[in-house]
Design a protein around this motif. Structure first.
Motif, PDB file in Angstrom:
ATOM      1  N   TRP A   1       0.869  -1.176   0.057  1.00 35.07           N
ATOM      2  CA  TRP A   1       0.055   0.058   0.224  1.00 35.07           C
ATOM      3  C   TRP A   1       0.850   1.211   0.083  1.00 35.07           C
ATOM      4  O   TRP A   1       0.882   2.067  -0.896  1.00 35.07           O
ATOM      5  CB  TRP A   1      -0.893   0.113   1.188  1.00 35.07           C
ATOM      6  N   ILE A   2       1.779   1.204   0.797  1.00 36.66           N
ATOM      7  CA  ILE A   2       2.773   2.602   0.880  1.00 36.66           C
ATOM      8  C   ILE A   2       3.614   2.823  -0.253  1.00 36.66           C
ATOM      9  O   ILE A   2       3.745   3.684  -0.840  1.00 36.66           O
ATOM     10  CB  ILE A   2       3.748   2.276   2.083  1.00 36.66           C
ATOM     11  N   ALA A   3       4.166   1.390  -0.768  1.00 36.47           N
ATOM     12  CA  ALA A   3       4.733   1.412  -2.017  1.00 36.47           C
ATOM     13  C   ALA A   3       3.973   1.974  -3.426  1.00 36.47           C
ATOM     14  O   ALA A   3       4.683   2.854  -3.974  1.00 36.47           O
ATOM     15  CB  ALA A   3       5.191   0.238  -2.374  1.00 36.47           C
TER      16      ALA A   3
ATOM     17  N   ARG B   1       1.598   4.210  -3.271  1.00 36.98           N
ATOM     18  CA  ARG B   1       1.557   5.701  -2.956  1.00 36.98           C
ATOM     19  C   ARG B   1       2.837   6.367  -3.326  1.00 36.98           C
ATOM     20  O   ARG B   1       2.720   7.519  -3.963  1.00 36.98           O
ATOM     21  CB  ARG B   1       1.141   6.004  -1.679  1.00 36.98           C
ATOM     22  N   ARG B   2       4.007   5.825  -2.825  1.00 38.19           N
ATOM     23  CA  ARG B   2       5.297   6.440  -3.276  1.00 38.19           C
ATOM     24  C   ARG B   2       5.438   6.403  -4.732  1.00 38.19           C
ATOM     25  O   ARG B   2       6.180   7.459  -5.476  1.00 38.19           O
ATOM     26  CB  ARG B   2       6.435   5.674  -2.475  1.00 38.19           C
TER      27      ARG B   2
ATOM     28  N   THR C   1       3.354   6.329  -7.127  1.00 39.50           N
ATOM     29  CA  THR C   1       2.295   7.286  -7.742  1.00 39.50           C
ATOM     30  C   THR C   1       3.116   8.823  -7.635  1.00 39.50           C
ATOM     31  O   THR C   1       3.328   9.661  -8.685  1.00 39.50           O
ATOM     32  CB  THR C   1       1.160   7.554  -6.980  1.00 39.50           C
ATOM     33  N   TRP C   2       3.558   9.044  -6.560  1.00 39.41           N
ATOM     34  CA  TRP C   2       4.298  10.405  -6.252  1.00 39.41           C
ATOM     35  C   TRP C   2       5.559  10.623  -7.218  1.00 39.41           C
ATOM     36  O   TRP C   2       5.772  11.498  -7.891  1.00 39.41           O
ATOM     37  CB  TRP C   2       4.619  10.478  -4.662  1.00 39.41           C
TER      38      TRP C   2
END
Lengths: 118, 118
Positions: free
Chosen positions: B86-88, B90-91, B93-94
């Motif tokens: 989940w975190i990866a 978002r990272r 996408t950024w």
């Protein structure tokens, strides 16, 4: 020092443990947004959004800046990386252990058993 | 379905938002352990450790099995991966957004400005 790191991780994971805050993080991963833009997909009052925003800012995941009457929020990728890194480290410890176990079992399988008649 | 996934992520990040529970996860990443082995480095009562263990089990990060009088706990790497993923996402996408921004700026820099005399 260790306690400070632990407290930082507490705040990071705590910030991510809420679905509305994760929606805000997802939105900010796509680019900066104003507080009202962040509030748009959420079924809650603006003060509630601001409270969630404060939790995200305290965790270091988000920072915001006020220009005139608009507060613009941005994601802080370093904080995302810190949380991701902690989990990845544990996963790789586990995977290394599994590899060692696999090597050991393969070695054992190639070795004649003690007391066997081969 | 989406709500279930969100609730699962809530429980995962909530479970990771406590330093004692993270110590337990770190220990279990190195291999299975009994409840008393998990308790050893923690300055707390056994019932407190069991409560933390219940939070970890409810999140899916840990499972345990009782054989005779000993409860053995193991890490569940799939749950670790879910949180990490989940975190990866978002990272990344950024980071993709940043790359696109970089490309756009490089393109703009190579293009003569409107109204310039070059």
């Amino acid at each position: 020092m260790l306690n400070q790191q632990a407290a930082a991780l507490d705040r990071l994971f705590q910030a991510l443990a809420d679905p509305s805050r994760r929606v805000m993080v997802e939105r900010l991963a796509r680019g900066p947004a104003s507080v009202s833009e962040l509030a748009r997909p959420l079924a809650m009052s603006l003060p509630a959004v601001v409270q969630h925003l404060q939790v995200l800012e305290a965790s270091g995941l988000v920072r915001s800046e006020k220009t005139g009457r608009v507060r613009t929020c941005r994601i802080e990728p370093t904080a995302l990386k810190t949380a991701e890194h902690w989990i990845a480290e544990r996963r790789s410890t586990w995977e290394r252990r599994l590899d060692r176990l696999g090597d050991y079992l393969a070695e054992e399988a190639g070795r004649p058993r003690r007391g066997s008649k081969r």
